[in-house]
Design an enzyme around this catalytic site. Structure first.
Site, mmCIF file in Angstrom:
data_model
loop_
_atom_site.group_PDB
_atom_site.id
_atom_site.type_symbol
_atom_site.label_atom_id
_atom_site.label_comp_id
_atom_site.label_asym_id
_atom_site.label_seq_id
_atom_site.Cartn_x
_atom_site.Cartn_y
_atom_site.Cartn_z
ATOM 1 N N CYS A 25 0.811 -1.213 0.000
ATOM 2 C CA CYS A 25 0.000 0.000 0.000
ATOM 3 C C CYS A 25 0.850 1.271 0.000
ATOM 4 O O CYS A 25 0.309 2.364 -0.035
ATOM 5 C CB CYS A 25 -0.929 0.016 1.206
ATOM 6 S SG CYS A 25 -0.069 -0.046 2.764
ATOM 7 N N ASP B 285 -7.604 17.241 4.847
ATOM 8 C CA ASP B 285 -6.842 16.729 3.713
ATOM 9 C C ASP B 285 -5.753 17.685 3.246
ATOM 10 O O ASP B 285 -4.745 17.267 2.693
ATOM 11 C CB ASP B 285 -7.796 16.451 2.544
ATOM 12 C CG ASP B 285 -8.786 15.373 2.915
ATOM 13 O OD1 ASP B 285 -8.366 14.216 3.014
ATOM 14 O OD2 ASP B 285 -9.964 15.698 3.151
ATOM 15 N N ASP C 230 -6.774 15.637 -2.576
ATOM 16 C CA ASP C 230 -6.926 16.377 -1.320
ATOM 17 C C ASP C 230 -7.426 17.809 -1.560
ATOM 18 O O ASP C 230 -8.101 18.372 -0.696
ATOM 19 C CB ASP C 230 -5.600 16.392 -0.553
ATOM 20 C CG ASP C 230 -5.341 15.073 0.174
ATOM 21 O OD1 ASP C 230 -6.313 14.446 0.626
ATOM 22 O OD2 ASP C 230 -4.165 14.679 0.281
HETATM 23 CO CO CO Z 1 -6.929 13.124 1.942
HETATM 24 CO CO CO Z 2 -3.057 13.434 1.587
#
Ligand code: CO
Ligand code: CO
Ligand code: CO
Length: 350
Positions: free
Chosen positions: A18, A52, A92
């Protein structure tokens, strides 16, 4: 090594499939040990809420949205890796409601050991995604490193009154997720050679698709809170939203879209370490229906790369928003709701 040799990029990453982030428990410890920064009145969104991206106000009508993401290869095809890294980094900005405008490449690459064409393909994949998103590449930085890593720093703009954080969820809101989960299990399975070409293409396509259309569609509806689902998994990011919003969240497990064969592969052992860490970190704050076994619980915590947007939407808007997303070929689903309780707890129903 030559690009035509079958170099399996994913085998060059020393950790699981990942490209895992440092886990939330460790990260929180580090951040808490820092002395508090002096408060800058223009910093509208900083580190505190696990949002984010950071947001810095330039004037009354414009703020900057800034974010950075990079990781080790999660697929073997270098062009796809570049596309995924770019889609993930830009996401984000979309999650905050912003418009991405510029990006910088962040590159670590074993330049003496791997063919330079592999790096060229990674960069080409990224610039293809940037172009699709309307983002201008303005530069970057590279270092020689035996483990390849790639990502981008992305800057966007946003009106200071239109910021979407993870803290605005209201009781009665409906939760919408715009991409299926299971990416961590599938990328771990790629690394172990367990997926066929079609399956690799499918998960690659999910990760490489931009959250642009979904984010733009949200603009027409009353979206109270938003984040994207990435390394901490669906439940990890849902918990951040619940805690930041001081609300409980109810998730219906069977409504959550999961990519094909994820459960079977997870049962066969393809659950990444990061996913189990996510589960261990948040299990105290989540109550699972007794019918959900350990594998089901892990899948809901599965570490995602470049996942979908998770939004808390005014109930009266949810159905038409979902219909519009589906019209635009987005694999979105209503997966739960927000409840009046300040514990910041998650209840997962069957
Ligand atoms: Co994010
Ligand atoms: Co990020
Ligand atoms: Co430099």
């Amino acid at each position: 090594m030559n690009i035509n040799d079958t170099v399996k990029l994913t085998t060059l990453s020393s950790k699981g499939g990942c490209g895992c982030k440092i886990g939330p428990a460790d990260l929180r410890q580090v951040l808490q040990s820092l002395s508090p920064a002096t408060v800058n009145p223009n910093l509208l969104v900083g580190l505190e809420t696990n949002d984010d991206a950071g947001i810095y106000k330039l004037n009354d009508s414009t703020a900057l949205v800034q974010t950075l993401d990079f990781f080790t290869p999660i697929v073997d095809d270098p062009y796809s890796f570049g596309q995924i890294a770019a889609a993930n980094a830009i996401s984000d900005v979309y999650a905050m409601g912003g418009t991405p405008i510029t990006a910088l490449n962040v590159v670590a690459f074993p330049i003496a050991d791997l063919d330079k064409q592999i790096l060229a393909a990674i960069l080409e994949g990224a610039s293809n995604k940037l172009e699709e998103a309307g983002v201008a590449l303005v530069g970057g930085h590279s270092i020689d490193d035996k483990e390849p890593k790639f990502g981008l720093a992305v800057t966007g703009t946003i009106h200071p009154d239109k910021i979407r954080t993870n803290s605005g969820a209201q009781a009665g809101d409906v939760l919408i997720l715009t991409k299926p989960i299971g990416v961590g299990v599938l990328t771990t399975s790629i690394k172990r050679g367990l997926l066929d070409e079609t399956e690799i293409e499918r998960v690659t396509e999910v990760m490489a698709s931009l959250n642009k259309t979904a984010a733009e569609t949200f603009d027409n509806y009353e979206v109270h809170a938003c984040t994207d689902v990435t390394g901490f998994g669906l439940l990890g990011h849902t918990l951040e939203m619940a805690q930041a919003s001081k609300k409980n969240i109810r998730i219906s497990a069977q409504q959550v879209p999961v990519l094909p064969r994820v459960k079977q592969l997870a049962e066969e052992g393809a659950v990444p370490g990061g996913t189990k860490n996510n589960f261990n970190y948040l299990k105290e704050d989540v109550t699972f229906a007794s019918s959900l076994d350990q594998i089901d619980q892990w899948i809901l915590c599965d570490a995602v790369t470049s996942g979908g947007l998770l939004a808390a939407v005014n109930e009266s808007d949810a159905k038409s928003l979902l219909a519009e997303l589906k019209d635009k070929n987005i694999d979105a689903a209503i997966i739960g709701s927000v409840e009046e309780d300040d514990k910041g707890h998650i209840n997962v129903e069957e």
